[in-house]
Design an enzyme around this catalytic site. Sequence first.
Site, PDB file in Angstrom:
ATOM      1  N   CYS A   1      -1.514   2.369  -6.643  1.00 20.58           N
ATOM      2  CA  CYS A   1      -0.248   2.601  -5.956  1.00 20.58           C
ATOM      3  C   CYS A   1       0.003   4.068  -5.655  1.00 20.58           C
ATOM      4  CB  CYS A   1       0.904   2.052  -6.794  1.00 20.58           C
ATOM      5  SG  CYS A   1       0.557   0.418  -7.428  1.00 20.58           S
TER       6      CYS A   1
ATOM      7  N   ASN B   1      -1.013   1.504 -16.864  1.00 25.72           N
ATOM      8  CA  ASN B   1      -1.927   0.899 -15.897  1.00 25.72           C
ATOM      9  C   ASN B   1      -3.181   1.720 -15.655  1.00 25.72           C
ATOM     10  OD1 ASN B   1       0.413   2.408 -14.800  1.00 25.72           O
ATOM     11  ND2 ASN B   1      -0.764   2.347 -12.912  1.00 25.72           N
TER      12      ASN B   1
HETATM   13  C1  LIG Z   1       1.215  -3.351 -10.750  1.00 25.91           C
HETATM   14  C2  LIG Z   1       2.293  -2.721 -11.530  1.00 25.91           C
HETATM   15  C3  LIG Z   1       3.614  -2.737 -11.070  1.00 25.91           C
HETATM   16  C4  LIG Z   1       3.993  -3.344  -9.740  1.00 25.91           C
HETATM   17  O1  LIG Z   1       3.872  -4.734  -9.784  1.00 25.91           O
HETATM   18  P1  LIG Z   1       3.993  -5.613  -8.439  1.00 25.91           P
HETATM   19  O2  LIG Z   1       4.120  -7.002  -8.963  1.00 25.91           O
HETATM   20  O3  LIG Z   1       2.718  -5.367  -7.694  1.00 25.91           O
HETATM   21  O4  LIG Z   1       5.197  -5.149  -7.716  1.00 25.91           O
HETATM   22  C5  LIG Z   1       4.577  -2.153 -11.856  1.00 25.91           C
HETATM   23  N1  LIG Z   1       4.282  -1.576 -13.023  1.00 25.91           N
HETATM   24  C6  LIG Z   1       3.025  -1.532 -13.506  1.00 25.91           C
HETATM   25  C7  LIG Z   1       2.754  -0.905 -14.824  1.00 25.91           C
HETATM   26  C8  LIG Z   1       1.995  -2.099 -12.767  1.00 25.91           C
HETATM   27  O5  LIG Z   1       0.746  -2.049 -13.232  1.00 25.91           O
END
Ligand SMILES: *Cc1c(COP(=O)(O)O)cnc(C)c1O
Length: 380
Positions: free
Chosen positions: A328, A154
Amino acid sequence: MFAYLDHQASTPCDAAVLAAMAPWWSEHPANPASRGHRPGLAAAAAVERARGQVATVLGAGPEGVVFTSGATEANNLALKGVAEAALSGGSRRRRLVSLVSEHRAVLDPLRYLERHGFPLSLLPVQPDGRLELAALENALGDDVLLVSVMAANNEIGVLQPLAEVAALCRRVGALLHVDAAQAAGHIPLAIEALGIDLLSVSGHKCGGPPGVGALLVRQGVELAPQLHGGGQEHGRRAGSVPVPLVVGLGEALQLAEADRASRALRLGGLRDRLWTALERLGGVQRNGPAPGPLRLAHNLNITVLAVDGAALHQRLRRRLAVSSGSACSQGSPSHVLAALGRSRAEAAASIRFGLGRATTSAEIDLAIDVVTDAVRELRG
Ligand SMILES: *Cc1c(COP(=O)(O)O)cnc(C)c1O
């Protein structure tokens, strides 16, 4: 003018997705578990259609799709569900293997399991963020229960070699979980062909609504439910299925898949133009692999040397939505950039650009101007 270039934190919900969801909020009320009347059956049919869309895009059978509230829940269900099933099923396997650069929605459940008797091996990554297959091979043995490797990172957009990872897992009989929140709808992903056992996706990372996701589970994988209640999703995830949200997820993934290749081509071109212009500033380094087959086309991550990160982001904030790490990580320096060898100060002076379907050439021009002005001003 303001440019939203933080699509890896969340994508706007596509207009066609909103249109598909619209009737399911109030026109067609009903719980898809209410099979005793017509509205309930219509809701159930809409859910099954969405299940088929998700399965088709990801190269799996519809029976393996478990709808969840997002990728965080899907990851928790996969990791804790497999661990709990191993405990109650009498398996002697306990070790969990993953990467230091995984999302916290994988790392935190793994650390939780570590505190409950599941030894955890977190493998380092190479300077470009790629997993080293030899290190994985060394970590694998017949004590390994599960390996979790993300499809696309991400923060730095690096793609992991899933087919090779899957082959190594199969050799020792370990299960493979893949967090594909950043990959589904963005790169080709055929779960069954790749040999993936469990895969997590998220609605709001692929043009769908937030608050919905899915875990895809290969047939035969033992999974203990983590939410108990009404027995929905074949007993694997209790809770009324949110019809508008799952309809939106199915539609979003189908749409994303339909223009996947052309979108990647266009956004890759914009991303490359952004990088070429920013590199000319000097003292700017790219995090993650070079543009090409090892990287998401819509991601760029740079470190600006010799500037203060907080001051840099303060200047960018007025005209650009970008991030200094993961959305996050809540203020702490990026563990992903640290895994690549970046210092705290370098990580703070890093910028993640996440382009999306709506990104225009004019927004890239704006980003180039805003970053160039900020860096020149801060360097005096
Ligand atoms: C955004 C993300 C998550 C979390 O996803 P949500 O649907 O917001 O809970 C988990 N893993 C990765 C790699 C992400 O980019």
